[in-house]
Design a protein around this motif. Structure first.
Motif, mmCIF file in Angstrom:
data_model
loop_
_atom_site.group_PDB
_atom_site.id
_atom_site.type_symbol
_atom_site.label_atom_id
_atom_site.label_comp_id
_atom_site.label_asym_id
_atom_site.label_seq_id
_atom_site.Cartn_x
_atom_site.Cartn_y
_atom_site.Cartn_z
ATOM 1 N N VAL A 8 22.999 50.850 54.071
ATOM 2 C CA VAL A 8 22.470 49.496 53.896
ATOM 3 C C VAL A 8 23.602 48.651 53.325
ATOM 4 O O VAL A 8 24.239 49.027 52.338
ATOM 5 N N VAL A 9 23.853 47.510 53.955
ATOM 6 C CA VAL A 9 25.005 46.691 53.584
ATOM 7 C C VAL A 9 24.597 45.236 53.377
ATOM 8 O O VAL A 9 23.499 44.814 53.767
ATOM 9 N N LEU A 10 25.502 44.514 52.775
ATOM 10 C CA LEU A 10 25.356 43.082 52.531
ATOM 11 C C LEU A 10 26.494 42.369 53.247
ATOM 12 O O LEU A 10 27.652 42.761 53.128
ATOM 13 N N LEU A 11 26.158 41.324 53.998
ATOM 14 C CA LEU A 11 27.152 40.500 54.688
ATOM 15 C C LEU A 11 27.064 39.079 54.147
ATOM 16 O O LEU A 11 25.982 38.495 54.105
ATOM 17 N N GLU A 12 28.228 38.523 53.750
ATOM 18 C CA GLU A 12 28.235 37.143 53.286
ATOM 19 C C GLU A 12 29.575 36.497 53.590
ATOM 20 O O GLU A 12 30.612 37.164 53.634
ATOM 21 N N ALA A 13 29.548 35.183 53.811
ATOM 22 C CA ALA A 13 30.783 34.433 54.027
ATOM 23 C C ALA A 13 31.593 34.413 52.751
ATOM 24 O O ALA A 13 31.054 34.314 51.645
ATOM 25 N N LYS A 14 32.904 34.516 52.887
ATOM 26 C CA LYS A 14 33.797 34.468 51.738
ATOM 27 C C LYS A 14 34.260 33.030 51.505
ATOM 28 O O LYS A 14 34.417 32.264 52.448
#
Length: 531
Positions: free
Chosen positions: A189-195
């Motif tokens: 399970v992962v988290l994706l977010e704009a940097k």
């Protein structure tokens, strides 16, 4: 049998130190069945390995174990469709506890992909990387709310604070689209977010900024030239949001900074909070974790009442000291009251409902909403306590340019510190003023002045009964101290730290000459590296 040995015998079965491997083999509940090629979602758990029996929960705490083990439905991560135009491999991250990497979008924007679960293995000394000690430390991850980061964006939006917008995914067990990092992410399970680092990532909440940089780079610029200034007013609002959320891990690496041009030609850097891994922390609900919370003040449980403000803010003490140097008490209270108005009941309920998976909302939603409302009520008192903590000792740092520090001990309740760039135009001294703050000795014990490089001047005046202690650090170049002040009592309230040579000291009755042949007093940590 000693008490220590008896406790160890009880603890060993609780932590199950012989369990190998420790982590769940795959986040899917039914991971033995192949995932269909076109599957767009999967039934997963964030960490069912955190389940414990009665003994484990008694010693280590209940934490968020039920939430970690609760099956939820998450979208399957597809690098080609996760964002418009798709994502390609960038580089593997260097996190000590999370598996992380950078992905790059078709438009050049950068994205962070990291595991929600953590492994503190590399944070421990080698001698402790085994047995029940490692297992116990790994188990502490269950004190974090695995889906807490997804509740924060709408709350930050309501508060008027820039934010990232993470999304949760499950990575296929046969994923090959993440380059050399593919194997490390499979089944997680992962988290994706704009940097928000680098000019290519200027968009959304930082649209219109001139630049985006990490804290270490911004601080280097801040101390190189008076042209660069940190926005302390914006920072204190962001820090009060941190306190409200119980986010105790806000060190300098958890911030980006957006640069905005000012009419006077200066650059003002506004904070952009990132990485919300530790919001809503729940820790001291077991025998061992309760003892640990007494020994380590930063492990504060998220409750309706605020616990240790010092504990909540310990990890951020370095960046707090630098970003809050010019922020007075009134700004803390004004920010707290503004947040109370912005963070309405509706905003809180919607954020929790939208951020938590439905199954987790049924477990934690009501309690989380009630706790946020209770902490909102007493936020002004928390802000006052935060101010008092940060006002005890204040760092006033100049830059590598030449400056004049003027300290006026006006009366027993007011000492004014002003910093001017040199040369100062006598006809318009305000044009050179770039720092000013009034200090009350009831709040502030010590004010530290750091001239850094440049030929700096330190002018101290006034005749009072009470005043903060003044510590003056001239810096590497030739400096001038002129002290005509007087504070009642036997102590000397102006202390000058520098080398014996190349400085001019015009002492008064309050001056204590602390110069020495060593250059140790020139040391100043600009970026958090300790150098």
């Amino acid at each position: 049998m000693t008490v220590r040995f008896a406790l160890l015998c009880l603890l060993l079965p609780a932590v199950s130190c012989s369990r190998h491997p420790y982590f769940q083999p795959d986040a899917r509940v039914d991971y033995t069945t192949p995932l269909p090629a076109g599957a767009d979602s999967a039934r997963v758990t964030a960490g069912r390995h955190y389940r414990r029996g009665p003994g484990g929960r008694f010693f280590l705490g209940r934490h968020y174990r039920q939430t970690w083990a609760q099956p939820v439905t998450l979208p399957v991560f597809n690098p080609q469709t996760a964002v418009p135009g798709g994502l390609r491999f960038g580089k593997i991250g260097g996190g000590f506890q999370t598996i992380s990497m950078t992905l790059v979008g078709a438009d050049g924007r950068s994205y962070a992909l990291r595991s929600i679960d953590k492994d503190p293995y590399r944070t421990l000394p080698k001698v402790l990387r085994q047995g029940f000690i490692l297992t116990t430390v790994r188990d502490a991850t269950s004190a974090g709310m695995p889906y807490g980061a997804f509740v924060v964006p709408p709350l930050a939006e309501a508060a008027g604070i820039p934010h990232t917008s993470p999304r949760a995914f499950y990575v296929r067990p046969d994923e090959n689209g993440l380059g050399s990092a593919s194997e490390r992410f499979r089944g997680k399970v992962v988290l994706l977010e704009a940097k928000y680092e680098g000019k290519q990532n200027i968009a959304g909440p930082v649209a219109g900024a001139l630049d985006l940089e990490e804290s270490e780079d911004v601080l280097e610029e801040r101390y190189a030239s008076p042209k660069h200034q940190l926005d302390g007013e914006a920072y204190v609002r962001a820090r009060l949001l941190d306190l409200w959320l119980g986010d105790w891990d806000r060190h300098e690496g958890q911030w980006s900074w957006a640069a905005y041009a000012q009419p006077d030609g200066h650059i003002r850097w506004k904070p952009v909070p990132q990485d919300r891994d530790q919001v809503f922390f729940r820790f001291d609900d077991g025998v061992i974790s309760w003892i640990a919370s007494k020994l380590v003040a930063k492990f504060r449980t998220f409750r309706p009442q605020y616990e240790s403000i010092e504990g909540y803010t310990r990890n951020a003490s370095f960046i707090d000291e630098r970003a809050l140097a010019d922020v007075p008490r009134a700004s803390y209270l004004r920010a707290a009251r503004e947040l109370q108005l912005r963070l309405t009941d509706t905003a809180i309920v919607q954020a929790v409902q939208q951020g938590l998976p439905p199954e987790v909302y049924r477990l934690e939603g009501a309690r989380l909403i009630a706790t946020l409302k209770a902490r909102r009520t007493t936020l002004p008192q928390a802000a006052t306590d935060f101010y008092r903590l940060k006002a005890r000792q204040v760092l006033v740092a100049g830059t590598d340019a030449a400056e004049r520090f003027v300290v006026e001990r006006l009366n027993d309740t007011t000492t004014v510190v002003s910093v001017y760039t040199l040369p100062v135009n006598p006809q318009n001294p305000a044009a050179a003023l770039y720092y000013q703050r009034r200090f009350n000795p009831a709040d502030t014990r010590t004010v530290m002045l750091h001239g850094l490089r440049g030929k700096d001047e330190f002018m101290v005046s006034g005749n009072v009964h009470r005043s903060p202690m003044l510590e003056v650090y001239g810096g590497p170049d030739a400096d001038l101290l002129r002290d005509s002040s007087r504070v009642a009592g036997l102590r000397k309230y102006t202390r000058f730290f520098d080398t014996k040579r190349n400085n001019t000291v015009e002492p008064g009755p309050e001056t204590k000459d602390c110069t020495e042949h060593s250059v140790r007093s020139h040391a100043f940590d600009r970026d958090g590296s300790g150098r």
